[in-house]
Scaffold this motif. Structure first.
Motif, PDB file in Angstrom:
ATOM      1  N   TYR A  93       1.038  -1.301  -0.022  1.00 16.04           N
ATOM      2  CA  TYR A  93       0.211  -0.075  -0.071  1.00 16.04           C
ATOM      3  C   TYR A  93       0.897   1.440  -0.226  1.00 16.04           C
ATOM      4  O   TYR A  93       0.396   2.484  -0.713  1.00 16.04           O
ATOM      5  CB  TYR A  93      -1.024  -0.130   0.971  1.00 16.04           C
ATOM      6  CG  TYR A  93      -2.222  -0.745   0.804  1.00 16.04           C
ATOM      7  CD1 TYR A  93      -2.964   0.050  -0.091  1.00 16.04           C
ATOM      8  CD2 TYR A  93      -2.884  -1.632   1.305  1.00 16.04           C
ATOM      9  CE1 TYR A  93      -4.315  -0.668  -0.600  1.00 16.04           C
ATOM     10  CE2 TYR A  93      -4.070  -2.430   1.201  1.00 16.04           C
ATOM     11  CZ  TYR A  93      -4.728  -1.817   0.254  1.00 16.04           C
ATOM     12  OH  TYR A  93      -5.829  -2.200  -0.240  1.00 16.04           O
ATOM     13  N   ARG A  94       2.061   1.181   0.678  1.00 16.72           N
ATOM     14  CA  ARG A  94       2.886   2.251   0.293  1.00 16.72           C
ATOM     15  C   ARG A  94       3.247   2.742  -1.113  1.00 16.72           C
ATOM     16  O   ARG A  94       3.650   3.858  -1.466  1.00 16.72           O
ATOM     17  CB  ARG A  94       4.133   2.090   1.516  1.00 16.72           C
ATOM     18  CG  ARG A  94       3.664   2.174   3.028  1.00 16.72           C
ATOM     19  CD  ARG A  94       4.704   2.783   3.716  1.00 16.72           C
ATOM     20  NE  ARG A  94       4.453   2.691   5.311  1.00 16.72           N
ATOM     21  CZ  ARG A  94       3.735   3.775   5.715  1.00 16.72           C
ATOM     22  NH1 ARG A  94       3.152   4.882   4.900  1.00 16.72           N
ATOM     23  NH2 ARG A  94       3.060   3.674   7.142  1.00 16.72           N
ATOM     24  N   ASP A  97       0.493   4.178  -2.664  1.00 16.86           N
ATOM     25  CA  ASP A  97       0.268   5.693  -2.148  1.00 16.86           C
ATOM     26  C   ASP A  97       1.454   6.484  -3.051  1.00 16.86           C
ATOM     27  O   ASP A  97       1.089   7.399  -3.530  1.00 16.86           O
ATOM     28  CB  ASP A  97       0.915   5.791  -0.636  1.00 16.86           C
ATOM     29  CG  ASP A  97       0.708   7.123  -0.444  1.00 16.86           C
ATOM     30  OD1 ASP A  97      -0.315   7.835  -0.306  1.00 16.86           O
ATOM     31  OD2 ASP A  97       1.534   7.664   0.617  1.00 16.86           O
ATOM     32  N   LYS A 101       0.527   9.177  -6.024  1.00 13.13           N
ATOM     33  CA  LYS A 101       0.955  10.604  -6.111  1.00 13.13           C
ATOM     34  C   LYS A 101       1.855  10.754  -7.344  1.00 13.13           C
ATOM     35  O   LYS A 101       1.704  11.975  -8.010  1.00 13.13           O
ATOM     36  CB  LYS A 101       2.028  10.501  -4.731  1.00 13.13           C
ATOM     37  CG  LYS A 101       1.176  10.844  -3.452  1.00 13.13           C
ATOM     38  CD  LYS A 101       1.935  10.901  -2.368  1.00 13.13           C
ATOM     39  CE  LYS A 101       1.170  10.916  -1.066  1.00 13.13           C
ATOM     40  NZ  LYS A 101       2.004  10.681   0.147  1.00 13.13           N
ATOM     41  N   TRP A 107      -6.157   8.394  -4.148  1.00  9.97           N
ATOM     42  CA  TRP A 107      -6.645   6.675  -3.674  1.00  9.97           C
ATOM     43  C   TRP A 107      -7.336   6.858  -2.384  1.00  9.97           C
ATOM     44  O   TRP A 107      -7.130   7.522  -1.648  1.00  9.97           O
ATOM     45  CB  TRP A 107      -5.622   5.848  -3.795  1.00  9.97           C
ATOM     46  CG  TRP A 107      -4.509   5.932  -2.919  1.00  9.97           C
ATOM     47  CD1 TRP A 107      -3.588   6.840  -2.798  1.00  9.97           C
ATOM     48  CD2 TRP A 107      -4.352   4.894  -1.959  1.00  9.97           C
ATOM     49  NE1 TRP A 107      -2.576   6.579  -1.678  1.00  9.97           N
ATOM     50  CE2 TRP A 107      -3.304   5.503  -0.829  1.00  9.97           C
ATOM     51  CE3 TRP A 107      -5.045   3.789  -1.454  1.00  9.97           C
ATOM     52  CZ2 TRP A 107      -2.886   5.002   0.210  1.00  9.97           C
ATOM     53  CZ3 TRP A 107      -4.695   3.265  -0.366  1.00  9.97           C
ATOM     54  CH2 TRP A 107      -3.743   3.737   0.464  1.00  9.97           C
ATOM     55  N   PHE A 123      -2.236   6.033   6.303  1.00 14.39           N
ATOM     56  CA  PHE A 123      -1.752   6.777   5.115  1.00 14.39           C
ATOM     57  C   PHE A 123      -2.900   7.944   4.770  1.00 14.39           C
ATOM     58  O   PHE A 123      -3.974   8.061   5.568  1.00 14.39           O
ATOM     59  CB  PHE A 123      -2.604   5.815   3.957  1.00 14.39           C
ATOM     60  CG  PHE A 123      -1.412   4.642   3.809  1.00 14.39           C
ATOM     61  CD1 PHE A 123      -0.515   4.637   3.303  1.00 14.39           C
ATOM     62  CD2 PHE A 123      -1.992   3.476   4.662  1.00 14.39           C
ATOM     63  CE1 PHE A 123       0.412   3.283   3.145  1.00 14.39           C
ATOM     64  CE2 PHE A 123      -1.316   2.379   4.453  1.00 14.39           C
ATOM     65  CZ  PHE A 123      -0.246   2.499   3.831  1.00 14.39           C
ATOM     66  N   THR A 125      -5.259   9.128   3.040  1.00 13.89           N
ATOM     67  CA  THR A 125      -6.334   9.388   1.775  1.00 13.89           C
ATOM     68  C   THR A 125      -7.451  10.346   2.158  1.00 13.89           C
ATOM     69  O   THR A 125      -7.732  10.723   3.504  1.00 13.89           O
ATOM     70  CB  THR A 125      -7.098   7.805   1.757  1.00 13.89           C
ATOM     71  OG1 THR A 125      -7.411   7.524   2.969  1.00 13.89           O
ATOM     72  CG2 THR A 125      -5.815   6.799   1.361  1.00 13.89           C
TER      73      THR A 125
END
Length: 293
Positions: A93-94, A97, A101, A107, A123, A125
């Motif tokens: 997930y990083r 992310d 970007k 997202w 995160f 979001t």
């Protein structure tokens, strides 16, 4: 109270361009390369955001289903093992992310349980989505509300009474309500797009969106004409890929057309005030025999 909320760096609601969400869900089948290609397609199409699903498998998989066996791309495994195969971890997930970007696209995720909310708090979001299946999970609604982020709720497989109870629990502040029919894919006769108008009357302070699972693009544009301020559709690289949501998804070329249809519909709606356009004056001069005030 204005029917609008701040969503990241932009506003969502009446008077603003529809916020278009490309629902990746688990159409990536646990493959980061596939996920990135879907993000690429969504960004190219002009979507505002991509959305994934975050579950804690052992929490949100019913006990009676956990040991059921099923055929998957990873072999004949239990349903619980399959759920783990399609879940991304923190490192993945990083990377999502970072990649979003880079591609300049928002997202977010649908959170299916409280540990998933805790996970996602790492995160930044713009919002959380609570899926239709969890609309009656009032503890989850309260838990998501504590984050202070805008919330989107979907209303598939729910009665009006259940929708009102869910809204009462989560509160109307910073809340988007999505009309939805939870059938994959959904036949036109069960889309019931006039519910968008019903929800606008029932909840006059909230932006009303549409989460569609139909085959085709026209109903989503019609939803805009009926007052939807956000549109969510599943996106995939290929509808023939393995997975339960693929058949109700839109491929990259179709998603690009979908966004164009939405923007054309918005432009065509106008302001409802009758006027003579400058472009009409040539035709008026040539074709109108009797002039009156």
């Amino acid at each position: 109270m204005a029917r609008e909320i701040k969503f990241g760096n932009r506003m969502m609601g009446d008077g603003h361009p529809a916020y278009v969400i490309a629902e990746v869900g688990i159409n990536h089948n646990g493959d980061m390369d596939v996920a990135k290609k879907i993000i690429d397609a969504a960004a190219h199409a002009g979507a505002d955001a991509v959305k994934f699903q975050k579950r804690t498998p052992e929490v949100c998989t019913p006990p009676e289903q956990q040991k059921q066996m099923r055929e998957t791309p990873w072999g004949y495994i239990t349903y619980l093992d399959y759920r783990y195969k399609v879940e991304f971890n923190e490192e993945q997930y990083r990377e999502i992310d970072r990649y979003c970007k880079e591609k300049k696209i928002d997202w977010m995720v649908s959170v299916w349980d409280e540990p998933s909310v805790d996970f996602m708090e790492k995160f930044d979001t713009p919002a959380y989505k609570v899926p239709s299946a969890s609309l009656t999970d009032h503890n989850l609604l309260k838990y998501v509300r504590k984050t202070g982020k805008p919330i989107i709720i979907s209303t598939g497989m729910s009665t009006m009474e259940q929708i009102h109870k869910g809204v009462n629990i989560v509160g109307e502040d910073n809340l988007v309500i999505m009309h939805c029919t939870s059938t994959y894919p959904c036949e036109p006769e069960e889309l019931n797009l006039n519910m968008i108008g019903t929800l606008r009357k029932e909840f006059p302070n909230n932006p009303i969106g549409y989460s569609g699972h139909e085959v085709g693009l026209v109903p989503s544009a019609v939803a805009i004409a009926l007052g939807a301020t956000s549109i969510e559709r599943h996106i995939t690289l290929d509808r023939a890929m393995w997975g339960s949501d693929q058949a109700a998804s839109v491929e990259p070329g179709g998603f690009e057309r979908l966004v164009k249809y939405i923007r054309v519909t918005e432009a065509a709606l106008g302001d409802g005030v009758k006027k003579v356009y400058e472009s009409e004056k040539g035709s008026m001069k040539k074709l109108r025999r009797v002039v009156s005030e």
